[in-house]
Design a protein around this motif. Structure first.
Motif: not given
Length: 297
Positions: A86-88, A111-114, A127, A184
């Motif tokens: 996952e992101a992070g 990053p957030q966009d994976g 992701t 996570n």
């Protein structure tokens, strides 16, 4: 005469109103003296504006689903499924051979966009994949690029082209992908516990571990109605499991002390007056749900 009738009428009405009130007070007093009742809050008195109630459908599933022998418990734990990135998350991508000519950015925070960067080898969406799947993607991308480069170099030297023409297999470039953080992976404990919230899942925790991590049950907890909810995709059947807390704690019955998975929710509802009285009147019962084992005395 009318004054006398009015007087008796008032007495009759007053007596009629006083009877149910007295009866209710009697029930409360008797319930408070029974072994199952603990505090004023456990009797359902309005000591708090918040009340954690079990939804009717959740209560129905808890009573009907039974103890699932196919789900891992305290004494029959299983390996968790591979973590889905996952992101992070932080990935380490590096060649196995220290002298390899392949150069990659070692630490990669998703990053957030994976999508992660592989330098000259482009970008890859990771992701929802596990590390093995990411490793296969990265190796395939590097192999494709290096094969094109190698063929170009061979084309400059005819004698090398003749020597290498028999070997058409894609070489293994020995890339390793590792996950270095597991923050996570979490579970949640909500309702009547002293420290509700989310907690990191290492991999071996059970429902009892979750309750202890959340500071134990509060004074208003209904320990006979604890549930474990396992999230499911939309359209799939809900998975709600009964947690027979007293049996786990006092009898060592681990049939409902389930091993937790990422995203699990442990929910402890509030006790109500009727539930507390009902449990108190059930003399000698060791059951928290219809499927609990009966122990002989």
């Amino acid at each position: 005469m009318q004054s006398v009738l009015k007087k008796h009428g008032r007495r009759s009405t007053t007596a009629t109103l006083e009877f149910p009130v007295t009866a209710c007070m009697f029930v409360v007093v008797v319930a408070a003296l029974l072994p199952g009742c603990r505090t004023a809050s456990s009797l359902g008195l309005p000591v708090s504006a918040n009340s954690n109630r079990l939804l009717p459908y959740a209560s129905h599933l808890r009573q009907s689903v039974g103890h699932r022998p196919d789900i891992a418990t305290e004494l029959a734990k299983q390996a968790l499924p591979p973590h889905r990135v996952e992101a992070g998350d932080i990935l380490v991508i590096e060649p196995n051979d220290f002298n390899s000519p392949i150069r990659l950015q070692s630490d990669q925070t998703v990053p957030q966009d994976g999508v992660i960067e592989l330098g000259e080898y482009g970008r890859i969406a990771v992701t929802g994949l596990n590390t093995e799947e990411i490793q296969q993607l990265v190796q395939a991308r590097i192999a494709a690029r290096e094969t094109v480069r190698r063929k170009g170099q061979i084309g400059l030297a005819t004698h090398r082209q003749n020597a290498d023409s028999a070997g058409e297999s894609v070489p293994d470039y020995g890339i390793t992908v590792r996950l270095v953080n597991l923050e996570n992976a979490q579970y949640y404990v909500m309702g009547e516990v002293n420290a509700p919230g989310s907690y990191p899942l290492v991999g071996a925790e059970t429902v009892l571990d979750a309750v202890i991590a959340a500071g134990g049950l509060s004074d208003r907890a209904n320990e006979h109605q604890v549930i474990l909810t396992r999230p499911q995709l939309d359209g799939q059947p809900r998975q709600i499991l009964p947690v027979c807390y007293k049996q786990i704690l006092q009898l060592g019955d681990v049939s409902t002390n389930y091993q937790l998975q990422p995203g699990d929710r442990v929910y402890v509802p509030s006790v109500t007056l009727w539930e507390d009285v009902k449990q108190s009147l059930t003399f000698g019962s060791d059951k928290s749900c219809p499927h609990c084992r009966t122990y002989q005395r």
